[in-house]
Design a protein around this motif. Structure first.
Motif, PDB file in Angstrom:
ATOM      1  N   ALA A  53       0.934 -37.555  27.810  1.00 20.00           N
ATOM      2  CA  ALA A  53       1.025 -37.199  26.386  1.00 20.00           C
ATOM      3  C   ALA A  53       2.393 -36.589  26.064  1.00 20.00           C
ATOM      4  N   GLU A  54       2.866 -35.694  26.958  1.00 19.76           N
ATOM      5  CA  GLU A  54       4.182 -35.082  26.727  1.00 19.76           C
ATOM      6  C   GLU A  54       5.293 -36.134  26.776  1.00 19.76           C
ATOM      7  N   ALA A  55       5.173 -37.093  27.703  1.00 14.04           N
ATOM      8  CA  ALA A  55       6.166 -38.166  27.785  1.00 14.04           C
ATOM      9  C   ALA A  55       6.181 -39.004  26.502  1.00 14.04           C
ATOM     10  N   ALA A  56       4.948 -39.291  25.999  1.00  9.91           N
ATOM     11  CA  ALA A  56       4.878 -40.065  24.751  1.00  9.91           C
ATOM     12  C   ALA A  56       5.475 -39.286  23.587  1.00  9.91           C
ATOM     13  N   GLU A  57       5.235 -37.977  23.598  1.00  5.62           N
ATOM     14  CA  GLU A  57       5.798 -37.143  22.531  1.00  5.62           C
ATOM     15  C   GLU A  57       7.319 -37.102  22.616  1.00  5.62           C
ATOM     16  N   ALA A  64      -1.411 -28.060  22.977  1.00  7.15           N
ATOM     17  CA  ALA A  64      -2.392 -29.002  23.520  1.00  7.15           C
ATOM     18  C   ALA A  64      -1.781 -30.376  23.627  1.00  7.15           C
ATOM     19  N   ALA A  65      -2.073 -31.074  24.727  1.00  7.01           N
ATOM     20  CA  ALA A  65      -1.526 -32.412  24.945  1.00  7.01           C
ATOM     21  C   ALA A  65      -2.230 -33.416  24.067  1.00  7.01           C
ATOM     22  N   LYS A  66      -1.482 -34.394  23.601  1.00  2.00           N
ATOM     23  CA  LYS A  66      -2.063 -35.458  22.793  1.00  2.00           C
ATOM     24  C   LYS A  66      -2.845 -36.391  23.679  1.00  2.00           C
ATOM     25  N   ALA A 105      -3.990 -33.137  34.488  1.00  5.03           N
ATOM     26  CA  ALA A 105      -2.532 -33.011  34.604  1.00  5.03           C
ATOM     27  C   ALA A 105      -1.838 -34.325  34.247  1.00  5.03           C
ATOM     28  N   SER A 106      -2.457 -35.452  34.675  1.00  8.16           N
ATOM     29  CA  SER A 106      -1.871 -36.760  34.363  1.00  8.16           C
ATOM     30  C   SER A 106      -1.900 -37.026  32.861  1.00  8.16           C
ATOM     31  N   ARG A 107      -3.057 -36.718  32.244  1.00 10.13           N
ATOM     32  CA  ARG A 107      -3.143 -36.935  30.794  1.00 10.13           C
ATOM     33  C   ARG A 107      -2.087 -36.097  30.053  1.00 10.13           C
TER      34      ARG A 107
END
Length: 670
Positions: A128-132, A2-4, A122-124
């Protein structure tokens, strides 16, 4: 996974879209989903590249087909310029095959314009993946910095450091380990450390290490490790377990500390402790020897001071006796019986003078007339005299001594010293034997038994084959009046005179002897590189006559003064007497103009050198003669004053004053 959730902040979006209507629709869809966006739209390649290089964006949305540009080219640019920014295709013509290919080439996601309701999710997820990924990169960078700092720290440590996994396989060594052992990481991998262990201790080390791995207890042991040059040095090895949150050992951290210096120091300390008792005994013995030497030196110095004082008084007593007997003999020309009596008295007086000279020699108070002496030639010159003194039953051996340096000494006193030693040796060999006189060069250093100053010395060694002396006799041998010859057979001043002469000349007398092994006496004299002095004047020749002159005679001893004055008057001179230096100066200041001043040296109040200094300061330019039976003459004026030793005969006095009066007469004429 799950995305953050995306943080509640404005998301900067770079939107590649040529249709203003589609761009506005996409913006409204994002805001409708509560995604706060700041959207910057471009539709040309140039604008896309400029925006990507100069502005910081959080998300890229791109149409797949544009009139002059396409999404695939934009994806390539984005992967090259800003690979960390999520890239989502938003297109109405994107087929499934094209979309899959785009994902393989690095796109984050794709959304068809017919399903824009997916865009916000999709943007969220992309954000989130980029931040991770950014957090993971930051953590990795922080870990890398920690590892670099740790490596720098342990590489700077003087110990050899290493880490092992929970099973005991070593996974890392610091640089010092490889520098010392000369190994590579590949050679040391796992259990490769056994290659640098000493074969005799390897089994014990492996067993102890295995026990620590099994029990989890720390490891500590001293064992040798092989260096790069093949040598072994002892190391103290300590290994501590590193445990995880559950208490289980996750790895081991070890250090090897070179303890070779410590072990050597401990061995030296152990050796010192083992020999401490003996060293204390030796130190105490050395202290006792030094103390005994000091006591002996102080005793001899005290005896010397007493002897010197007595000898000085004897000189003053002998001066009038010798002088008066000398003059009396010349007045008894026709009285044979009187001549014999006076001659016997003179002979006894001369013996007394010799005795006093020996006393002064021991006390180091005699007046030495030192000169540069060729010791080898002196031995040749005195060989016949010594041989005649020994008699036919004793063999005299004097080996040649070429290339001997010169020595500065009173030659007459040195000849007398050698004669004394030869006579002592003769008396020690009543049944005959051999006497050897050797001369050589010796160097004296800090550990020499003579305790002389460092330097070069000429050594004269007189050895006999007599009965020798025991330790008690040897210890007292140089004391004045000590003799083993029996009553009436010796004065006991021979060795003491030799001792005093050597010491006063800057050398020493060393005696070695043992019962049944004979005696060896060594006279050590400082060597000199000075040239030989001119030959001394022969005192046996008659003194030249001197012109009758006015002489001022200064002496506090009335008998000695009267005798000297009578000898001078008998020689035709006018004499004015003064009993002290102060009385003499009163006469000079009162206008007395003597042609010569003769003054005793040791007087109360003013010494002879004080008188000489004041005479010169008064402006009286006449010669001054010192008479004394004492050697410790001080003051720089004494170095330039002629000297006559007490007691003296009239002929000696006449020879000494003749050149002084002649020089005075020449100066007056000039």
């Amino acid at each position: 996974m799950a995305a953050k959730p995306v943080p509640n902040e404005t998301v900067r979006v770079l939107h590649l879209e040529d249709s203003a209507i589609d761009a506005e629709l996409i913006c409204e869809m994002l805001r409708a989903e509560a995604l706060d966006c700041d959207i910057h739209r471009v539709w040309t390649r140039e604008d896309f590249e400029n925006a990507l290089c100069h502005d910081g964006f959080d998300l890229i949305l791109a149409d797949h087909q544009l009139p002059t540009f396409d999404g695939e080219a934009a994806l390539d640019i984005a992967r090259r310029v800003a690979p960390e920014i999520p890239f989502i295709f938003v297109s109405g013509t994107l087929g499934e095959d094209v979309a899959v290919e785009a994902l393989k080439r690095g796109a984050t996601d794709y959304v068809v314009k017919q399903r824009l309701d997916r865009l916000a999710a999709a943007s969220r997820r992309a954000l989130a993946e980029a931040a991770e990924r950014q957090e993971r990169r930051q953590a990795e960078n922080a870990l890398r910095r920690v590892e670099e700092d740790f490596s720098a720290l342990v590489d700077a440590m003087p110990q050899l450091c290493w880490m092992a996994n929970a099973d005991g396989e070593i996974t890392w060594y610091n640089r010092r380990w490889h520098d010392y052992t000369g190994t590579t990481p590949a050679e040391m991998k796992g259990w490769g450390w056994q290659k640098v262990q000493h074969p005799d201790m390897l089994a014990d080390v492996v067993e102890r290490w295995s026990q620590s791995l099994t029990t989890g207890r720390p490891f500590e042991m001293v064992f040798p490790l092989r260096a790069a040059d093949g040598s072994f040095r002892p190391f103290l090895t300590r290994v501590e377990p590193v445990r995880g949150p559950d208490g289980q050992v996750t790895r081991w951290f070890g250090t090897n500390t070179d303890v070779s210096g410590q072990l050597e120091a401990e061995e030296k300390l152990r050796s010192l402790n083992d020999t401490l008792e003996q060293r204390v005994v030796d130190a105490v013995a050395e202290r006792e020897r030094a103390y005994a030497h000091l006591v002996e030196s102080q005793k001899l110095e005290t005896i010397g001071q007493l002897t010197g004082g007595v000898a000085h008084d004897f000189n003053n007593l002998l001066t009038p006796i010798l002088g008066n007997l000398d003059m009396l003999r010349r007045r008894l020309d026709d009285d044979a019986r009187g001549q014999r009596m006076v001659g016997a008295a003179l002979q006894a007086t001369e013996r007394a003078r010799t005795l006093v000279q020996r006393l002064l020699a021991f006390a180091r108070r005699q007046v030495l007339e030192t000169r540069v002496v060729d010791i080898g030639r002196m031995l040749e010159d005195t060989a016949d005299l010594i041989a005649r003194s020994l008699g036919p039953r004793i063999e005299l051996v004097i080996p040649p001594a070429p290339d001997l340096p010169h020595a500065r000494v009173d030659e007459n006193q040195l000849e007398l010293a050698l004669l004394n030693l030869a006579v002592n040796a003769r008396d020690a060999m009543p049944d005959g034997g051999r006497l050897t006189i050797e001369a050589d060069v010796q160097q004296v250093g800090s550990d020499h038994a003579s305790r002389l100053r460092h330097g070069t010395y000429v050594r004269l060694a007189v050895s006999d084959t007599g009965g020798g002396m025991d330790a008690a006799t040897l210890k007292r041998a140089v004391e004045p009046f000590f003799s083993t010859k029996g009553v009436g057979k010796g004065t006991g001043l021979g060795l003491s005179m030799v001792h005093g002469l050597a010491a006063q000349s800057g050398g020493a007398l060393l005696l070695t002897s043992a019962p049944g092994e004979g005696t060896r006496a060594e006279i050590w004299l400082p060597a000199t590189s000075d040239a030989l002095d001119a030959e001394a004047i022969d005192d046996s020749q008659p003194a030249p006559a001197s012109k009758p002159s006015l002489i001022l005679l200064v002496d506090d001893e009335e008998g000695a003064r009267a005798s000297t004055a009578e000898m001078l008057r008998d020689l035709g001179h006018e004499v004015v007497e003064a009993g002290s230096g102060a009385a003499a100066m009163q006469l000079v200041r009162g206008g007395l103009q003597p042609a010569l001043v003769i003054t005793d040296y040791l007087m109360p109040g003013m010494t002879g050198t004080d008188v000489a200094a004041e005479v010169l300061e008064s402006g009286l330019a006449c010669p001054i003669l010192l008479i004394t039976g004492y050697a410790q003459i001080t003051g720089h004026q004494a170095a330039d004053l002629p000297l006559l030793t007490k007691p003296f005969r009239q002929a000696e006095l006449a020879r000494r004053i003749a050149p002084l009066l002649k020089a005075e007469a020449a100066a007056g004429a000039g």
